[in-house]
Design an enzyme around this catalytic site. Structure first.
Site, PDB file in Angstrom:
ATOM      1  NE  ARG A   1      -3.844  -2.091   0.233  1.00  0.00           N
ATOM      2  CZ  ARG A   1      -3.777  -3.406   0.056  1.00  0.00           C
ATOM      3  NH1 ARG A   1      -3.533  -3.313  -1.347  1.00  0.00           N
ATOM      4  NH2 ARG A   1      -5.137  -3.929  -0.043  1.00  0.00           N
TER       5      ARG A   1
ATOM      6  NE  ARG B   1      -6.245  24.582  -3.851  1.00  0.00           N
ATOM      7  CZ  ARG B   1      -5.864  25.075  -2.478  1.00  0.00           C
ATOM      8  NH1 ARG B   1      -4.752  24.965  -2.065  1.00  0.00           N
ATOM      9  NH2 ARG B   1      -6.796  25.465  -2.013  1.00  0.00           N
TER      10      ARG B   1
ATOM     11  CB  SER C   1      -7.783  11.107  -1.693  1.00  0.00           C
ATOM     12  OG  SER C   1      -8.437  11.373  -2.013  1.00  0.00           O
ATOM     13  N   PRO C   2      -9.551   8.330   1.179  1.00  0.00           N
ATOM     14  CG  PRO C   2     -11.067   7.249   2.377  1.00  0.00           C
ATOM     15  CD  PRO C   2     -10.904   8.798   1.711  1.00  0.00           C
TER      16      PRO C   2
ATOM     17  CD  GLU D   1       7.279  33.479   2.000  1.00  0.00           C
ATOM     18  OE1 GLU D   1       8.243  33.130   1.898  1.00  0.00           O
ATOM     19  OE2 GLU D   1       7.652  34.644   3.206  1.00  0.00           O
TER      20      GLU D   1
END
Length: 183
Positions: A36, A63, A112-113, A137
């Site tokens: 994992r 983003r 987002s498990p 900043e």
């Protein structure tokens, strides 16, 4: 039979400013082994603020991960030693220039498990006072004041692409009468 996966060994393969990436060797419930990849995150908060005249401050911010500008509620990561309510106070003021007279925790969720442990605690901010915006900043946001009804309507139509914003607005939609009548 249990669904739990037991970590046999783990290795940090990236240690960044905000996240760590670990690779876990796990024993699966049926005895098989697996691997994992886990993103470790310090946790974050999000703040859905409602003014006395039923307006909601939303921040527009580019983003990098999705390569787009998103409309979001104020949010940010928890700093070491900082309680979520302190993070909420700080982020609301930094991003919007608003200070809350009242902050109430209304829920939270894993982002987002399937691969990350980031948990966002959501606060409702009320009794707002205008102060001065104090962005980090490297943070570039613009604040848009939306009517609560417009924000709720667009959330109900699935128009917000940011999960914390959609979650928070849908919470308000489900609880609008009790929230507005208690103000």
């Amino acid at each position: 039979m249990t669904n739990k996966e037991e970590t046999i060994a783990k290795k940090t393969v990236f240690d960044g400013k905000i996240i760590q990436l670990e690779v876990h060797d796990v024993q699966l419930p049926e005895g098989k082994s697996g691997v994992r990849e886990v993103v470790k995150h310090p946790g974050a908060v999000a703040v859905i603020a409602v003014t006395d005249d039923e307006r909601v401050p939303l921040v527009r911010q580019y983003r990098k991960a999705p390569e787009e500008s998103l409309l979001e509620i104020p949010a940010g990561k928890c700093e070491p030693g900082e309680q979520p309510i302190q993070t909420a106070e700080r982020e609301l003021l930094e991003e919007t220039g608003l200070q809350a007279g009242s902050l109430t925790e209304i829920g939270g969720f894993y982002t987002s498990p399937g691969f990350a442990d980031e948990f966002i605690t959501v606060f409702l901010a009320e009794d707002l006072q205008h102060k001065e915006q104090a962005l980090d900043e490297d943070e570039y946001v613009t604040v848009e004041m939306w009517s609560l009804n417009r924000a709720l309507s667009e959330a109900m139509e699935g128009k917000f692409r940011d999960a914390k914003t959609a979650y928070s607005l849908l919470y308000l939609a489900a609880n609008k009468h009790s929230i507005i009548s208690s103000s």
